[in-house]
Design a protein around this motif. Structure first.
Motif, PDB file in Angstrom:
ATOM      1  N   THR A 180      -0.948 107.376  99.980  1.00 42.62           N
ATOM      2  CA  THR A 180      -1.919 108.303  99.382  1.00 42.62           C
ATOM      3  C   THR A 180      -2.861 107.595  98.409  1.00 42.62           C
ATOM      4  O   THR A 180      -4.083 107.731  98.512  1.00 42.62           O
ATOM      5  CB  THR A 180      -1.171 109.426  98.623  1.00 42.62           C
ATOM      6  OG1 THR A 180      -0.296 110.086  99.539  1.00 42.62           O
ATOM      7  CG2 THR A 180      -2.142 110.421  98.001  1.00 42.62           C
ATOM      8  N   THR A 181      -2.308 106.832  97.480  1.00 46.05           N
ATOM      9  CA  THR A 181      -3.136 106.199  96.455  1.00 46.05           C
ATOM     10  C   THR A 181      -3.301 104.700  96.726  1.00 46.05           C
ATOM     11  O   THR A 181      -4.411 104.233  97.014  1.00 46.05           O
ATOM     12  CB  THR A 181      -2.522 106.423  95.049  1.00 46.05           C
ATOM     13  OG1 THR A 181      -2.276 107.821  94.864  1.00 46.05           O
ATOM     14  CG2 THR A 181      -3.445 105.924  93.969  1.00 46.05           C
ATOM     15  N   THR A 207      -7.131 116.305  91.454  1.00 53.42           N
ATOM     16  CA  THR A 207      -6.123 115.366  91.974  1.00 53.42           C
ATOM     17  C   THR A 207      -4.720 115.854  91.634  1.00 53.42           C
ATOM     18  O   THR A 207      -4.399 116.068  90.457  1.00 53.42           O
ATOM     19  CB  THR A 207      -6.360 113.960  91.374  1.00 53.42           C
ATOM     20  OG1 THR A 207      -7.614 113.488  91.821  1.00 53.42           O
ATOM     21  CG2 THR A 207      -5.278 112.995  91.802  1.00 53.42           C
ATOM     22  N   PHE A 215      -5.260 112.205  98.117  1.00 49.57           N
ATOM     23  CA  PHE A 215      -5.521 112.068  96.677  1.00 49.57           C
ATOM     24  C   PHE A 215      -6.596 113.044  96.211  1.00 49.57           C
ATOM     25  O   PHE A 215      -6.521 113.601  95.116  1.00 49.57           O
ATOM     26  CB  PHE A 215      -5.952 110.630  96.395  1.00 49.57           C
ATOM     27  CG  PHE A 215      -6.027 110.270  94.933  1.00 49.57           C
ATOM     28  CD1 PHE A 215      -4.903 109.820  94.260  1.00 49.57           C
ATOM     29  CD2 PHE A 215      -7.228 110.361  94.240  1.00 49.57           C
ATOM     30  CE1 PHE A 215      -4.969 109.468  92.910  1.00 49.57           C
ATOM     31  CE2 PHE A 215      -7.304 110.017  92.900  1.00 49.57           C
ATOM     32  CZ  PHE A 215      -6.167 109.566  92.229  1.00 49.57           C
ATOM     33  N   SER A 217       0.880 111.956  92.231  1.00 50.31           N
ATOM     34  CA  SER A 217      -0.224 112.180  93.179  1.00 50.31           C
ATOM     35  C   SER A 217       0.204 111.988  94.620  1.00 50.31           C
ATOM     36  O   SER A 217      -0.438 112.513  95.527  1.00 50.31           O
ATOM     37  CB  SER A 217      -1.363 111.189  92.893  1.00 50.31           C
ATOM     38  OG  SER A 217      -1.919 111.434  91.637  1.00 50.31           O
ATOM     39  N   ASP A 218       1.239 111.185  94.847  1.00 47.20           N
ATOM     40  CA  ASP A 218       1.630 110.863  96.219  1.00 47.20           C
ATOM     41  C   ASP A 218       2.779 111.763  96.659  1.00 47.20           C
ATOM     42  O   ASP A 218       3.759 111.920  95.926  1.00 47.20           O
ATOM     43  CB  ASP A 218       2.124 109.418  96.318  1.00 47.20           C
ATOM     44  CG  ASP A 218       1.102 108.374  95.869  1.00 47.20           C
ATOM     45  OD1 ASP A 218      -0.056 108.748  95.618  1.00 47.20           O
ATOM     46  OD2 ASP A 218       1.477 107.192  95.793  1.00 47.20           O
TER      47      ASP A 218
END
Ligand SMILES: NC(=O)c1ccc[n+]([C@@H]2O[C@H](COP(=O)([O-])OP(=O)(O)OC[C@H]3O[C@@H](n4cnc5c(N)ncnc54)[C@H](OP(=O)(O)O)[C@@H]3O)[C@@H](O)[C@H]2O)c1
Length: 335
Positions: free
Chosen positions: A141-142, A105, A88, A62-63
């Motif tokens: 990001t997360t 996502t 995200f 995700s990042d």
């Protein structure tokens, strides 16, 4: 370009590095990014281990952080050479929460950032903090935004508040750092005495080993002269929530973030009601919140704690390292 894909039904031995054509030139409103780093989260582990089902061939992670290579027509926010970091929830730009799943996502419902290049709408990224390495930026990001939202957006953290962090994973270490930088007192827990020494080095005012002190909620109350803490960074879920409810002050805030101990369980509702505490679930945050966090980081000077960095081709080893639970802070991938 090199890309990591995950074969269905998942599992660390189902991760493979493959060659793919480079993405096309950006269209209007898009940018092409040379992805330079990513970072591991428990959610990514859920996807690659097969706990969270993903489509066959999914690109995980995700990042993503890197450098803008090409800018499409109409993009004014970014220039070639800018350091950027992914968001995200690409479609949640602003305002209150409006997404309750991971269908959009990257690294879960859609392809993520375990790849060298990507062409995407410019609004799927924000600027990275000035002076950050790409690995540092990728941690935001997360984990970074979750800790920021829990404390600053949902928690209205102020100097003098007391914050309780659980364990030494990515979210909790960010919460400790943000809280200290913003003038709060912090009580931090860990299962490891060695990690507890590191928590102290980062400025934790008090530390508790949650293994040798299973009733840590009482201990937190004792450490706060019987008052309890203003904020709990609740990453444990059902196995830790009863203790967190003991630990929170009357009218305090529990940010319900994680499920490290399981997906459901009993909640001592009467205690929560009597405490008149706010139990606020959250999933990461919006693009605007990420931009505010980047500005905040530039002002308070927090630098992410990176435990270790692995090459893209070592992605399975990176997740094995996370799985072993020996890390302190973030594990990164360098591309
Ligand atoms: N809602 C959201 O937006 C959001 C965002 C990010 C993460 N999360 C969730 O938050 C949780 C943590 O994520 P992460 O990426 O920070 O994980 P992580 O980096 O893998 O951290 C794991 C750490 O948690 C600690 N831990 C494990 N069991 C614990 C327990 N029973 N009590 C207290 N601490 C415990 C351990 O610390 P010690 O070794 O020090 O004991 C472990 O090293 C996960 O459930 C994840 O899914 C949610």
């Amino acid at each position: 370009m090199k890309v990591v894909t995950l074969r269905s039904p998942g599992g660390l031995d189902q991760l493979q590095v493959v060659e793919r054509d480079a993405p096309g030139e950006p269209g209007p409103g898009e940018i092409r990014v040379r992805v330079k780093a990513s970072s591991l989260n428990f959610h990514d582990y859920g996807v690659v281990s097969g706990m969270i089902p993903a489509d066959d061939g999914r690109i995980p992670m995700s990042d993503g952080a890197g450098v803008v290579e090409v800018v499409g027509d109409g993009v004014e926010e970014f220039s070639v050479g800018d350091a950027v970091v992914s968001t995200f929830f690409p479609h949640w730009l602003d305002g209150s929460a409006r997404v309750a799943d991971f269908k959009t996502t990257p690294g879960d419902g859609i392809d993520g950032y375990a790849r060298e290049q990507v062409t995407r709408p410019a609004t799927w990224f924000t600027h990275a903090p000035r002076g950050y390495s790409h690995e540092e930026a990728a941690t935001l990001t997360t984990a970074g935004l979750t800790a920021w939202r829990a404390l600053v957006v949902d928690g209205n953290l102020k100097a003098g508040d007391t914050v309780l962090t659980l364990g030494t994973g990515g979210v909790s270490i960010f919460a400790l750092q943000f809280a200290k930088a913003m003038g709060a007192r912090v009580i931090s827990t860990s299962s490891s005495d060695e990690k507890i020494e590191k928590l102290k080095e980062l400025g934790a005012d008090h530390t508790i080993n949650y293994k040798s002190e299973p009733e840590w909620g009482k201990k937190v109350k004792a450490l706060t002269d019987g008052r309890g803490v203003d904020h709990v960074i609740e990453v444990g879920g059902p196995g830790t929530l009863p203790q967190s409810i003991d630990a929170v002050c009357i009218g305090g805030h529990i940010a319900l973030i994680g499920i490290l101990t399981g997906r459901g369980g009993e909640v001592p509702t009467i205690k929560l009601m009597a405490k008149q505490a706010r139990l606020q679930g959250l999933i990461v945050g919006s693009r605007t919140q990420q931009q505010e966090m980047v500005r905040g980081i530039e002002a308070i000077g927090v630098r992410p704690i990176i435990d270790s960095t692995f090459a893209l081709g070592e992605i399975a080893d990176a997740f094995r390292h996370e799985e072993a639970g020996r890390h302190f802070g973030k594990i990164c991938l360098s591309l």
